[in-house]
Scaffold this motif. Structure first.
Motif, PDB file in Angstrom:
ATOM      1  N   LEU A 230       0.842  -1.190   0.000  1.00  0.00           N
ATOM      2  CA  LEU A 230       0.000   0.000   0.000  1.00  0.00           C
ATOM      3  C   LEU A 230       0.878   1.242   0.000  1.00  0.00           C
ATOM      4  O   LEU A 230       2.022   1.224   0.406  1.00  0.00           O
ATOM      5  CB  LEU A 230      -0.893  -0.003   1.250  1.00  0.00           C
ATOM      6  CG  LEU A 230      -1.866  -1.177   1.375  1.00  0.00           C
ATOM      7  CD1 LEU A 230      -2.613  -1.065   2.683  1.00  0.00           C
ATOM      8  CD2 LEU A 230      -2.842  -1.197   0.220  1.00  0.00           C
TER       9      LEU A 230
ATOM     10  N   ALA B 136      -7.378  -2.222  -1.000  1.00  0.00           N
ATOM     11  CA  ALA B 136      -7.644  -1.271   0.084  1.00  0.00           C
ATOM     12  C   ALA B 136      -6.755  -0.046  -0.094  1.00  0.00           C
ATOM     13  O   ALA B 136      -5.640  -0.152  -0.604  1.00  0.00           O
ATOM     14  CB  ALA B 136      -7.380  -1.926   1.438  1.00  0.00           C
TER      15      ALA B 136
ATOM     16  N   THR C  27      -5.263   3.543   1.950  1.00  0.00           N
ATOM     17  CA  THR C  27      -5.108   4.257   3.210  1.00  0.00           C
ATOM     18  C   THR C  27      -5.442   5.742   3.046  1.00  0.00           C
ATOM     19  O   THR C  27      -5.438   6.487   4.018  1.00  0.00           O
ATOM     20  CB  THR C  27      -3.678   4.116   3.753  1.00  0.00           C
ATOM     21  OG1 THR C  27      -2.757   4.614   2.777  1.00  0.00           O
ATOM     22  CG2 THR C  27      -3.358   2.665   4.054  1.00  0.00           C
TER      23      THR C  27
ATOM     24  N   LYS D 149      -7.374  11.158   4.696  1.00  0.00           N
ATOM     25  CA  LYS D 149      -6.771  10.040   5.402  1.00  0.00           C
ATOM     26  C   LYS D 149      -7.839   9.156   6.062  1.00  0.00           C
ATOM     27  O   LYS D 149      -8.361   9.488   7.120  1.00  0.00           O
ATOM     28  CB  LYS D 149      -5.781  10.551   6.456  1.00  0.00           C
ATOM     29  CG  LYS D 149      -5.044   9.452   7.221  1.00  0.00           C
ATOM     30  CD  LYS D 149      -4.077  10.039   8.228  1.00  0.00           C
ATOM     31  CE  LYS D 149      -3.378   8.960   9.017  1.00  0.00           C
ATOM     32  NZ  LYS D 149      -2.423   9.524  10.015  1.00  0.00           N
ATOM     33  N   HIS D 150      -8.175   8.073   5.398  1.00  0.00           N
ATOM     34  CA  HIS D 150      -9.025   7.051   5.996  1.00  0.00           C
ATOM     35  C   HIS D 150      -8.940   5.785   5.169  1.00  0.00           C
ATOM     36  O   HIS D 150      -8.535   5.819   3.991  1.00  0.00           O
ATOM     37  CB  HIS D 150     -10.493   7.540   6.116  1.00  0.00           C
ATOM     38  CG  HIS D 150     -11.149   7.785   4.785  1.00  0.00           C
ATOM     39  ND1 HIS D 150     -11.887   6.822   4.146  1.00  0.00           N
ATOM     40  CD2 HIS D 150     -11.206   8.900   4.005  1.00  0.00           C
ATOM     41  CE1 HIS D 150     -12.358   7.320   3.006  1.00  0.00           C
ATOM     42  NE2 HIS D 150     -11.953   8.577   2.906  1.00  0.00           N
ATOM     43  N   LEU D 151      -9.283   4.667   5.786  1.00  0.00           N
ATOM     44  CA  LEU D 151      -9.185   3.376   5.106  1.00  0.00           C
ATOM     45  C   LEU D 151     -10.414   3.137   4.265  1.00  0.00           C
ATOM     46  O   LEU D 151     -11.546   3.308   4.721  1.00  0.00           O
ATOM     47  CB  LEU D 151      -9.041   2.255   6.148  1.00  0.00           C
ATOM     48  CG  LEU D 151      -8.732   0.856   5.609  1.00  0.00           C
ATOM     49  CD1 LEU D 151      -7.373   0.827   4.941  1.00  0.00           C
ATOM     50  CD2 LEU D 151      -8.765  -0.163   6.764  1.00  0.00           C
TER      51      LEU D 151
END
Length: 301
Positions: A9, A288, A290, A298-300
């Motif tokens: 990632l 996925a 990040t 900024k979030h999954l």
């Protein structure tokens, strides 16, 4: 369905130079610098991009963060440079460290190359510090042979998938590592489909794919002059050398020239345990992020 091995990632990094250890030893009467050429994912982090390459540094950083990354090791960019300095050969010191890290990887994963109960299969990827289009394609399912494919068929309960993985690996290894053109294998696939009266690869049975694997190996022997390698460590060493060679292929040379990338940077090699997305209800595949790809938030997701 072939095995899927997760890509690293995206991780924000601060680049710094990493200097190898300075202990010295004597070989053949000459005093040499004893370097660390190979790192487990657990031994690195995102700051080591110059040494571990982009993929290797990110895999190490994710391991450091506690993410469930399939484990493995990275052979450094310095090892690539040394390969060329040694006349396109992997010297004894680097070879010994690779073998040592295979043993460490087997211990970490609880799997072993060629094991008839719990075999280790790996992917092999190039990974320079800068993005390099034209480098070697990824090798998946390295470690498969006639015995291991039977174990995979039994453990998965899906013989067709196991034999499909094996015939794909033979074709991939032959093409990417040994430079036997993929067209020869595509011709064999087309011939098999015509004989069976089908039009799609997915219509071939497990027995068809087993026969196709034998035909692929015969084609390999005809083109290379020797049998397809069955020893996983032999397969791995050939794949590693192919990654190093890809640093000097025509596409890579042109790209480096056009983008002012020094030849001396070299490329790292990432050897990572395979993870399969079709081994039961506890497995799956996906992507996925990040960060939000659209906004950078900024979030999954």
């Amino acid at each position: 369905m072939p095995g899927i091995c997760p890509q690293a990632l995206s991780v924000a990094v601060t680049v710094r130079f990493t200097i190898s250890g300075d202990s010295r030893k004597t070989i053949g009467g000459k005093q040499l610098m004893a370097n660390k050429w190979v790192y487990l994912f657990s031994e690195g982090d995102a700051t080591m991009r110059n040494l571990l390459g982009g993929k290797g540094a990110n895999l190490a950083e994710m391991t450091k963060l506690g993410l469930p990354v399939p484990q493995g090791f990275t052979i450094t960019t310095e090892a690539c440079t040394q390969y060329y300095e040694d006349g396109r050969k992997i010297n004894d010191e680097i070879m010994a460290q690779i073998m040592d890290h295979i043993s460490k990887m087997e211990e970490i994963t609880g799997k072993k190359f060629g094991d008839k109960e719990n075999p280790l299969l790996v992917s092999v990827r190039s990974g320079a510090r800068a993005s390099m289009p034209g480098m070697m394609d990824t090798i998946l399912n390295l470690g498969l042979n006639e015995e291991v494919v039977e174990v995979l068929a039994k453990k998965s309960g899906n013989p067709r998938w196991a034999w499909d993985c094996y015939r794909r690996f033979i074709q991939m290894f032959s093409d990417v590592v040994m430079e036997v053109g993929k067209k020869y294998f595509e011709e064999l696939i087309d011939k098999m489909k015509a004989e069976k009266g089908v039009t799609q690869d997915v219509e071939l049975t497990a027995e068809d794919l087993k026969e196709l694997a034998d035909q692929f190996k015969a084609e390999y022997k005809e083109k290379i002059g020797e049998d397809f390698p069955t020893d996983p460590k032999t397969q791995l060493m050939e794949a590693i050398k192919a990654v190093f060679r890809s640093w000097d292929n025509p596409r890579a040379i042109v790209y480096r020239r056009d983008n002012d990338i020094p030849y001396s940077w070299g490329t790292a090699v990432n050897v990572q345990m395979m993870a399969f997305g079709n081994m039961g209800e506890t497995s799956g595949t996906g992507v996925a992020f990040t960060r939000d790809p659209a906004t950078g938030e900024k979030h999954l997701m």
